[in-house]
Design an enzyme around this catalytic site. Structure first.
Site, PDB file in Angstrom:
ATOM      1  NE  ARG A 161       9.482  27.177  -2.640  1.00 23.91           N
ATOM      2  CZ  ARG A 161       8.262  27.528  -2.228  1.00 23.91           C
ATOM      3  NH1 ARG A 161       8.010  27.654  -0.934  1.00 23.91           N
ATOM      4  NH2 ARG A 161       7.304  27.779  -3.093  1.00 23.91           N
ATOM      5  CE1 TYR A 206      -1.209  27.393  -2.626  1.00 26.69           C
ATOM      6  CE2 TYR A 206      -3.402  27.769  -1.719  1.00 26.69           C
ATOM      7  CZ  TYR A 206      -2.062  28.109  -1.798  1.00 26.69           C
ATOM      8  OH  TYR A 206      -1.571  29.148  -1.053  1.00 26.69           O
ATOM      9  CE  LYS A 207       1.648  26.411   0.049  1.00 23.68           C
ATOM     10  NZ  LYS A 207       2.203  27.275  -1.016  1.00 23.68           N
TER      11      LYS A 207
END
Length: 397
Positions: free
Chosen positions: A356, A209-210
């Site tokens: 991030r 899912y990244k």
């Protein structure tokens, strides 16, 4: 040569948003909704239970596993999809420990994703054979690999800083002392070239899912070296890991090869979304992707550091030593990130002070980077983050 303007058009991104959080959740591929809808209406709806055979649902975990395998350098038939990443960590670790019955140390690092460490802690308690989890600083892992270690369990790319482990060096040291290695590729798969077969990897796990854009809760994957697979005893002996699931044998007999790492019923709808997402990768060269990622990351770092001296780079300066993300430290990083997000640049925050940003060439351009830098600079230099509305922590950061 990969055409990244073409891949950008394959995603449904909100107008005006610069998405720098694909390292946490990839955006929606344009074809995914239709693919899932077709699976629901044309397969589930029209075929009902016969779709397990007619539509090939039961084969999806292996078929799609091979598609993921191409992106991480795995031979066909060595990856299977299903369950969550934590479950796959548990499966890999339990099997690896079983293959090293005379050793009791699991070695990891303090930068590893907490869920991996939690799974190790839980498994140690379940086994009850005196195993221990030893964690050291990321840079100290190689020196800590001794003949007492049964398994080295590390995430290739640190989820907070983007620091990248030296896969070849760790494998060489571990194998020299008889230890096995489990690689978590959550921040590697779809972000940089990986060569599981060529590198002699024992076990690898990862989510989709990244960077692979499979959607929230998309199924995870597990890889087992084909020389090890026949001797792996599955700790989670689910019915689809059985040699003959539909014989309904009351006693478990492990399936052959990677099939023994199957566990529960495949998430058929989620696999359809992932299958659509993987179409994006059909014309992507991983070396091209990596080169472009470094170009964009270097541009981003240069711009942010020039405009925002109050932010401290915590990702490695050398691009060869980091994955496809850039992280900066700031004491009020949570509030600063919320202010940035409110202005259309989506990144995320990791405790205690990490801002991030994922750099994903599939849909990020030079212009996106420059506009993101300008927005971040405005937020930081004008202290726009210093507002109570940005300091209230949400459930997901």
């Amino acid at each position: 040569m990969t055409d990244f303007s073409k891949t950008r058009d394959m995603f449904d991104l909100p107008e005006g948003v610069i998405y720098l959080d694909g390292n946490s959740l990839g955006p929606l591929p344009r074809t995914a909704a239709a693919r899932v809808a077709a699976r629901m209406a044309d397969e589930w709806g029209a075929m009902l239970i016969t779709a397990w055979n007619k539509a090939g649902w039961m084969d999806d975990p292996r078929r799609i596993g091979d598609r993921v395998g191409r992106l991480v350098g795995a031979a066909a038939g060595t990856i299977v999809m299903g369950d969550t990443l934590s479950i796959k960590v548990h499966q890999a670790l339990a099997s690896a420990l079983d293959l090293r019955p005379d050793r009791r140390v699991i070695l990891s690092d303090t930068g590893n994703f907490p869920s991996d460490l939690y799974m190790a802690q839980g498994l140690i308690g379940t086994i009850g054979k005196g195993h221990s989890l030893k964690t050291v600083a990321p840079e100290a892992v190689i020196d800590a690999i001794t003949d007492e270690v049964a398994v080295v369990m590390v995430t290739e790319v640190d989820y907070r800083t983007g620091r990248k482990h030296d896969m070849a060096a760790i494998i060489a040291k571990a194998h020299a002392v008889g230890a096995l290695v489990i690689w978590d590729l959550a921040h590697s798969a779809g972000a940089l070239p990986v060569a599981l077969t060529e590198s002699g990897v024992d076990f690898a796990v990862g989510c989709t899912y990244k960077f692979l854009n499979g959607g929230p809760g998309a199924p995870a994957f597990i890889y087992v070296h084909p020389d090890l697979a026949p001797n792996c005893r599955p700790a989670l002996s689910g019915w689809l890991g059985h040699e003959a699931p539909f014989a309904f044998d009351p006693d478990y007999r492990a399936g052959g090869g990677i099939d023994r790492m199957r566990c529960g019923t495949p998430p058929v709808l989620a696999l359809a979304a992932l299958d659509a997402a993987l179409d994006v990768w059909d014309e992507v060269d991983m070396d091209d992707l990596r080169a472009r990622s470094i170009e964009l990351s270097e541009r981003f770092i240069k711009g942010v550091e020039a405009a925002c001296p109050m932010l401290t780079l915590v990702s490695p300066r050398d691009p060869a030593q980091r994955g496809s993300q850039v992280s900066f430290a700031f004491d009020d990083g949570y509030a600063a990130m919320q202010a940035v997000i409110a202005r259309g640049v989506i990144g995320d925050f990791r405790a205690p002070n990490i801002m991030r940003f994922g750099i994903t060439p599939l849909y990020i351009s030079d212009d996106d980077i420059d506009r993101a830098v300008a927005i971040i600079a405005d937020v930081m230099t004008n202290r726009l983050w210093d507002d109570p509305q940005y300091k209230k922590h949400a459930a997901v950061t």
